[in-house]
Design an enzyme around this catalytic site. Structure first.
Site, PDB file in Angstrom:
ATOM      1  N   SER A  88     -22.762 -22.714 -13.605  1.00  0.00           N
ATOM      2  CA  SER A  88     -22.289 -21.630 -14.273  1.00  0.00           C
ATOM      3  C   SER A  88     -22.943 -20.722 -15.073  1.00  0.00           C
ATOM      4  O   SER A  88     -22.661 -19.550 -15.157  1.00  0.00           O
ATOM      5  CB  SER A  88     -21.120 -22.461 -15.385  1.00  0.00           C
TER       6      SER A  88
ATOM      7  N   ASP B 191     -18.271 -23.111 -26.682  1.00  0.00           N
ATOM      8  CA  ASP B 191     -18.170 -24.483 -26.017  1.00  0.00           C
ATOM      9  C   ASP B 191     -19.609 -24.809 -26.148  1.00  0.00           C
ATOM     10  O   ASP B 191     -19.758 -26.116 -25.504  1.00  0.00           O
ATOM     11  CB  ASP B 191     -17.709 -24.065 -24.444  1.00  0.00           C
TER      12      ASP B 191
ATOM     13  N   HIS C  28     -22.394 -22.668 -22.563  1.00  0.00           N
ATOM     14  CA  HIS C  28     -22.873 -21.449 -21.927  1.00  0.00           C
ATOM     15  C   HIS C  28     -23.381 -20.372 -22.773  1.00  0.00           C
ATOM     16  O   HIS C  28     -23.168 -20.359 -23.941  1.00  0.00           O
ATOM     17  CB  HIS C  28     -21.662 -20.787 -21.281  1.00  0.00           C
TER      18      HIS C  28
END
Length: 294
Positions: A41, A252, A255
């Site tokens: 990601s 979070d 990221h």
């Protein structure tokens, strides 16, 4: 007489158009340097993604340029725009990643060199391949993601419209967060990554292919440092490790933020050596990556 004069004008106009078309064909015969973007990601880009929505913020370093292209999921070249992985990593919203800032920094460096020393590589091609939440086992030879990466890399190198010649400059790899959950996965990570790099070089017929990996800044589990140690300790030739640790994270805590992605991509910039051989761009990239390790 008037009719003959008009016919002559039409003939001259046609000739001029033919000359202009021929000149245009020469102008698009520049070399395209291709970079494969693979991993999970943080390579696909989650900068600016909050919840299930990207905020749409496009920093100056990520703005489109006619000389920076991306290979779409349908294997068509198009102008690169954020989010680069929107049609590749479709399970989650994509935002800003390191790919476009990386390419923009390379382009600026190449443009500066061209102004000082003459033309260099004119176009940069980005090949998005990253998919969020994937483990290193999913990138092993024989797995679907590995097969897709090889297929897309080969497609990107095919000589297409405009007769551009293309060569693979490097693979940019940002992955490992999903291998921090289980100790066994973290401890086996280094060997699996090394095997994947060797397999990829073999399958693409490029034994010296430059591989630029990012040492992860965060992880999904408690064994992040084990994965980071493996990444930083890889001893294969032409493998560069850029450390993302310390760059700001989204809420979070997994990221990279938009500005962190810009910083990461920009640091892997290229400096031309002034040599106009085919190796010029790759050599500049290698020197830059060594100099710009975070």
């Amino acid at each position: 007489m008037l009719l003959s004069f008009l016919s002559l004008l039409l003939l001259l106009a046609s000739a001029a158009a033919a000359v202009a078309e021929a000149e245009a064909e020469v102008e698009v015969e520049e070399e395209m340097v291709v970079f494969v973007l693979a991993g999970q990601s943080n390579m696909a880009g989650r900068g600016g993604v909050v919840g299930d929505r990207w905020d749409g913020d496009v920093p100056p370093e990520c703005r489109p340029s006619p000389s920076i292209l991306r290979l779409s999921a349908a294997l068509r070249w198009e102008e690169a725009r954020e989010p680069l992985h929107a049609d590749i990593d479709r399970a989650r919203p994509c935002g800003v990643g390191p790919g476009l800032p990386f390419a923009s920094a390379l382009r600026r460096s190449a443009a500066a060199t061209a102004a000082a020393e003459g033309p260099g590589a004119e176009a940069i091609g980005l090949v998005p391949c990253a998919v969020g939440g994937t483990r290193i086992d999913e990138w092993a030879r024989g797995a679907p993601l590995y097969a897709a990466m090889v297929r897309r890399a080969r497609a990107a190198l095919e000589r297409g419209e405009g007769r551009r010649t293309r060569r693979l400059g490097a693979v940019l790899w940002y992955q490992g967060e999903s291998d921090t959950v289980e100790r066994s996965d973290a401890e086996s990570y280094g060997g699996k990554l090394e095997t994947m790099i060797l397999d990829l070089r073999s399958d693409l017929g490029l034994p010296g292919l430059l591989f630029i990996q990012v040492a992860i800044a965060s992880g999904e589990g408690n064994f992040t440092e084990i994965v980071r140690k493996a990444q930083k300790g890889l001893k294969l030739p032409n493998v560069i490790c850029v450390d993302a640790k310390g760059l700001p994270l989204e809420g979070d805590h997994l990221h990279l933020t938009t500005q962190a992605q810009v910083q990461l991509g920009t640091k892997a910039m290229s400096f031309s050596t002034g040599n106009r051989t085919k190796a010029k761009f790759l050599c500049g990239l290698l020197v830059a990556a060594i100099l710009c390790i975070l």
